[in-house]
Design a protein around this motif. Structure first.
Motif, PDB file in Angstrom:
ATOM      1  N   ALA A   1       0.835  -1.213   0.000  1.00 26.19           N
ATOM      2  CA  ALA A   1       0.000   0.000   0.000  1.00 26.19           C
ATOM      3  C   ALA A   1       0.866   1.258   0.000  1.00 26.19           C
ATOM      4  CB  ALA A   1      -0.893  -0.015   1.235  1.00 26.19           C
ATOM      5  N   GLY A   2       0.241   2.378  -0.336  1.00 30.00           N
ATOM      6  CA  GLY A   2       0.939   3.662  -0.364  1.00 30.00           C
ATOM      7  C   GLY A   2       1.317   4.122   1.041  1.00 30.00           C
ATOM      8  N   MET A   3       2.603   4.358   1.241  1.00 26.31           N
ATOM      9  CA  MET A   3       3.077   4.902   2.530  1.00 26.31           C
ATOM     10  C   MET A   3       4.140   5.928   2.184  1.00 26.31           C
ATOM     11  SD  MET A   3       3.104   1.511   4.960  1.00 26.31           S
ATOM     12  CE  MET A   3       3.690   0.315   3.778  1.00 26.31           C
TER      13      MET A   3
ATOM     14  N   ASP B   1       1.908  10.217   0.122  1.00 23.14           N
ATOM     15  CA  ASP B   1       1.950  11.662   0.296  1.00 23.14           C
ATOM     16  C   ASP B   1       3.439  12.016   0.374  1.00 23.14           C
ATOM     17  OD1 ASP B   1       0.782  14.116   0.778  1.00 23.14           O
ATOM     18  OD2 ASP B   1      -0.499  13.334   2.367  1.00 23.14           O
TER      19      ASP B   1
ATOM     20  N   GLN C   1       0.994   7.770  -6.185  1.00 20.07           N
ATOM     21  CA  GLN C   1      -0.238   8.330  -5.597  1.00 20.07           C
ATOM     22  C   GLN C   1      -0.425   9.795  -5.964  1.00 20.07           C
ATOM     23  OE1 GLN C   1      -0.551   7.570  -1.348  1.00 20.07           O
ATOM     24  NE2 GLN C   1      -1.777   5.771  -1.828  1.00 20.07           N
TER      25      GLN C   1
ATOM     26  N   GLN D   1      -8.726   7.344   2.932  1.00 24.03           N
ATOM     27  CA  GLN D   1      -8.009   6.234   3.559  1.00 24.03           C
ATOM     28  C   GLN D   1      -8.863   5.647   4.665  1.00 24.03           C
ATOM     29  OE1 GLN D   1      -4.029   8.212   4.153  1.00 24.03           O
ATOM     30  NE2 GLN D   1      -3.834   6.490   5.556  1.00 24.03           N
TER      31      GLN D   1
ATOM     32  N   LYS E   1      -8.611   5.273  -4.811  1.00 18.05           N
ATOM     33  CA  LYS E   1      -8.591   4.706  -3.462  1.00 18.05           C
ATOM     34  C   LYS E   1      -9.581   5.448  -2.562  1.00 18.05           C
ATOM     35  CE  LYS E   1      -5.582   3.984   0.525  1.00 18.05           C
ATOM     36  NZ  LYS E   1      -4.218   3.936   1.040  1.00 18.05           N
TER      37      LYS E   1
ATOM     38  N   ASP F   1     -10.205   0.687   1.443  1.00 17.48           N
ATOM     39  CA  ASP F   1      -9.384   0.548   2.654  1.00 17.48           C
ATOM     40  C   ASP F   1     -10.294   0.629   3.878  1.00 17.48           C
ATOM     41  OD1 ASP F   1      -6.939   0.446   4.046  1.00 17.48           O
ATOM     42  OD2 ASP F   1      -6.753   2.636   4.088  1.00 17.48           O
TER      43      ASP F   1
ATOM     44  N   GLY G   1      -7.212  -0.145   8.733  1.00 17.11           N
ATOM     45  CA  GLY G   1      -6.054   0.271   7.950  1.00 17.11           C
ATOM     46  C   GLY G   1      -5.156   1.236   8.717  1.00 17.11           C
ATOM     47  N   GLY G   2      -3.873   1.083   8.531  1.00 18.56           N
ATOM     48  CA  GLY G   2      -2.905   1.915   9.237  1.00 18.56           C
ATOM     49  C   GLY G   2      -2.794   3.314   8.655  1.00 18.56           C
TER      50      GLY G   2
ATOM     51  N   GLY H   1      -5.856  -4.223   7.810  1.00 22.64           N
ATOM     52  CA  GLY H   1      -5.696  -5.316   8.764  1.00 22.64           C
ATOM     53  C   GLY H   1      -5.386  -6.655   8.144  1.00 22.64           C
TER      54      GLY H   1
ATOM     55  N   GLY I   1      -0.064  -2.592   4.498  1.00 27.57           N
ATOM     56  CA  GLY I   1       0.780  -1.500   4.976  1.00 27.57           C
ATOM     57  C   GLY I   1       1.473  -1.914   6.257  1.00 27.57           C
ATOM     58  N   THR I   2       0.713  -1.952   7.360  1.00 25.40           N
ATOM     59  CA  THR I   2       1.267  -2.259   8.679  1.00 25.40           C
ATOM     60  C   THR I   2       2.053  -3.573   8.672  1.00 25.40           C
ATOM     61  OG1 THR I   2      -0.652  -1.152   9.623  1.00 25.40           O
ATOM     62  CG2 THR I   2       0.660  -2.503  11.119  1.00 25.40           C
TER      63      THR I   2
HETATM   64  C1  LIG Z   1       3.160   4.548   7.943  1.00 25.49           C
HETATM   65  C2  LIG Z   1       1.987   4.636   7.027  1.00 25.49           C
HETATM   66  C3  LIG Z   1       1.937   5.660   6.093  1.00 25.49           C
HETATM   67  C4  LIG Z   1       0.847   5.757   5.216  1.00 25.49           C
HETATM   68  N1  LIG Z   1       0.833   6.749   4.260  1.00 25.49           N
HETATM   69  C5  LIG Z   1      -0.181   6.777   3.355  1.00 25.49           C
HETATM   70  C6  LIG Z   1      -0.159   7.701   2.280  1.00 25.49           C
HETATM   71  O1  LIG Z   1       0.754   8.515   2.126  1.00 25.49           O
HETATM   72  N2  LIG Z   1      -1.190   7.668   1.401  1.00 25.49           N
HETATM   73  C7  LIG Z   1      -2.221   6.767   1.529  1.00 25.49           C
HETATM   74  O2  LIG Z   1      -3.120   6.753   0.692  1.00 25.49           O
HETATM   75  N3  LIG Z   1      -2.260   5.888   2.533  1.00 25.49           N
HETATM   76  C8  LIG Z   1      -1.260   5.859   3.438  1.00 25.49           C
HETATM   77  N4  LIG Z   1      -1.271   4.903   4.410  1.00 25.49           N
HETATM   78  C9  LIG Z   1      -2.356   3.893   4.441  1.00 25.49           C
HETATM   79  C10 LIG Z   1      -1.981   2.664   3.593  1.00 25.49           C
HETATM   80  O3  LIG Z   1      -1.858   3.018   2.248  1.00 25.49           O
HETATM   81  C11 LIG Z   1      -3.055   1.572   3.666  1.00 25.49           C
HETATM   82  O4  LIG Z   1      -4.293   2.112   3.284  1.00 25.49           O
HETATM   83  C12 LIG Z   1      -3.176   0.919   5.041  1.00 25.49           C
HETATM   84  O5  LIG Z   1      -1.924   0.859   5.668  1.00 25.49           O
HETATM   85  C13 LIG Z   1      -3.740  -0.493   4.876  1.00 25.49           C
HETATM   86  O6  LIG Z   1      -4.011  -1.073   6.122  1.00 25.49           O
HETATM   87  P1  LIG Z   1      -2.968  -1.976   6.941  1.00 25.49           P
HETATM   88  O7  LIG Z   1      -1.946  -1.048   7.462  1.00 25.49           O
HETATM   89  O8  LIG Z   1      -3.784  -2.583   8.005  1.00 25.49           O
HETATM   90  O9  LIG Z   1      -2.378  -2.975   6.016  1.00 25.49           O
HETATM   91  C14 LIG Z   1      -0.203   4.814   5.306  1.00 25.49           C
HETATM   92  C15 LIG Z   1      -0.132   3.782   6.250  1.00 25.49           C
HETATM   93  C16 LIG Z   1       0.939   3.679   7.104  1.00 25.49           C
HETATM   94  C17 LIG Z   1       0.980   2.542   8.085  1.00 25.49           C
END
Ligand SMILES: Cc1cc2nc3c(=O)[nH]c(=O)nc-3n(C[C@H](O)[C@H](O)[C@H](O)COP(=O)(O)O)c2cc1C
Length: 447
Positions: free
Chosen positions: A96-98, A126, A143, A168, A234, A258, A262-263, A306, A327-328
């Motif tokens: 996922a996007g982080m 971002d 993204q 998100q 998204k 999401d 989601g994190g 999750g 992500g997490t």
């Molecule tokens: C550290 C971190 C940074 C994230 N940054 C973004 C972001 O820049 N853009 C975005 O769309 N989602 C962001 N997310 C959300 C993830 O893209 C994703 O939707 C989410 O982590 C999925 O759930 P999970 O963490 O349970 O796997 C971020 C998540 C984490 C944990």
């Protein structure tokens, strides 16, 4: 008679379920500081989830496939609707996007390395595209966020797909936060922001107010990229039926959904815990929207929130998703919240498994930080290898389940392979309660 008389059997003191110790501690923290709690991660409360579903393995009415002899395909193609170059992945698990900023450059590179070695894609975030992650990601999704931080048309053209982020799961309707301590020279330059000053991302795209504008935006992005690459949309899980239908109507190739588990890198705790739907409740309505439009499998559905194991992956696919995003779990595979850092977590007032002050940039594991010394602790090659191993294990687990259910492709998993352990899960996932052929809301059941 005195009820405190020691000769009378005493009842144990009872802690209020409403005013529990954690709630009271938060009231005291708020009273002492006057500021709301910000943290990273996803919802910590227990909500209906994939754990509430079980697979019905094959027996007489269906026969299973042999683990070592019969194939179970895992490939998936994303973006088959309009893109000239859809994304072909070996496994239906994407990263996922982080954002760079939330994560160190080393962590971004490790995500690219691990995803590429496992034959899947990773995603920017971002804050734009770093050369490290582009260089190490064979398939990179770029993204396009409301904040437009790090937005660069040349990077758009360097991407293998574009993801228009509307929302998100951790904070549908809200924007992100990046606190000043994580805005280093490099992060500031990439986001064209002053160094060291707290930054809040916009909660909605500045140049559109609804689905018609989304359609225009998607067309604009297609023109910039010559209709070559898929465009994903998204959304955070809140009204999955309508949001999916509108994304499809606006021209999306792929919908990314999401859920509330989601994190996030940093958001108000109240937002993380109280806004949005569990992903379990989102998948069937989204699939129904795609089916009603004749677009199921034509527009692909990626779900997240999750996802931890191959069983979660298999359950998401059985409910109708084409792929999942993590992500997490990917951060944990890299080394986040690892017990080897316990003494340092304790110095930060926390413990392994509970460390979520990712916004503070003091991550002992070097993942959610911009501190050069901490970030240097993460070896992108080794961390990438760990992520690749983890992705491989999840895939093998999902294949094991699919074969046991008699399927030679993960995409052949179906709702009929599942039952639910609780009424809530049965209602949300629309699969029968274990041992029955009934779920709440089943058409014709009278409920
Ligand atoms: C550290 C971190 C940074 C994230 N940054 C973004 C972001 O820049 N853009 C975005 O769309 N989602 C962001 N997310 C959300 C993830 O893209 C994703 O939707 C989410 O982590 C999925 O759930 P999970 O963490 O349970 O796997 C971020 C998540 C984490 C944990």
């Amino acid at each position: 008679m005195n009820k405190h008389d020691k000769r009378i059997p005493q009842t144990l003191p009872i802690q209020s379920a409403t005013f529990s110790n954690p709630i009271n501690a938060e009231i005291r923290r708020a009273a002492a500081t006057g500021i709301y709690d910000i943290r990273g991660g996803g919802a910590k409360r227990k909500v209906p989830h994939f754990d509430d579903l079980l697979f019905l393995g094959a027996s007489i009415s269906r026969y299973p496939l042999e683990g070592y002899r019969e194939k179970c395909d895992t490939r998936v193609t994303l973006g088959t609707r309009f893109a000239k170059k859809p994304i072909e992945l070996d496994i239906p698990i994407t990263i996922a996007g982080m954002s760079f900023g939330a994560l160190s450059a080393q962590a971004k590179e490790a995500l690219g390395r691990g995803a590429s070695a496992a034959g899947t894609s990773t995603t920017t975030g971002d804050g734009g595209m770093t050369p490290e992650e582009r260089g190490h990601s064979t398939k990179l999704v770029y993204q396009y966020l409301p904040s437009r931080y790090g937005m660069n048309p040349d990077d758009l053209r360097r991407a293998d797909a574009i993801e228009v982020v509307v929302g998100q799961g951790a904070k549908p309707g809200g924007g992100g936060m990046l606190l000043g301590q994580k805005i280093s020279d490099r992060v500031a330059e990439m986001r064209t922001l002053p160094k060291g000053i707290d930054q809040r991302s916009a909660c909605r795209h500045p140049d559109w107010t609804g689905p018609d504008d989304l359609e225009i935006k998607i067309l604009e992005l297609r023109e910039i990229t010559g209709w070559q690459v898929p465009i994903y949309v998204k959304v955070g899980g809140t009204r999955p039926y309508y949001d999916t239908a509108l994304a499809v109507k606006a021209g999306a190739d792929v919908v990314v959904l999401d859920g509330m588990q989601g994190g996030t890198a940093a958001t108000q705790d109240v937002f993380i815990e109280h806004v949005g739907l569990p992903i379990l409740a989102c998948i069937r309505p989204a699939v129904r929207a795609l089916q009603d439009l004749g677009m199921h499998r034509e527009v692909q559905l990626i779900v997240s929130g999750g996802i931890r194991t191959g069983a979660d992956v298999a359950k998401a696919l059985a409910l109708g998703a084409d792929a999942v995003a993590i992500g997490t779990a990917a951060l944990i595979a890299l080394g986040d919240n690892d017990p080897r850092w316990e003494s340092e977590y304790q110095k930060l007032g926390t413990t392994t498994g509970a460390y979520d002050d990712w916004h503070e940039g003091r991550d002992p594991a070097g993942i959610t930080t911009q501190d050069p010394e901490l970030a240097a602790r993460l070896d992108p090659v080794e961390a990438g290898r760990r992520l690749r191993n983890y992705l491989k294990v999840m895939t093998l687990e999902a294949q094991t389940i699919a074969r046991a259910c008699g399927h030679n492709h993960l995409h052949n998993l179906e709702p009929e392979d599942l039952c639910a352990l609780t009424m809530e899960a049965a209602a949300m996932a629309q699969v029968p309660l274990a041992g029955t052929d009934w779920y709440p809301g089943k058409p014709g059941s009278g409920y």
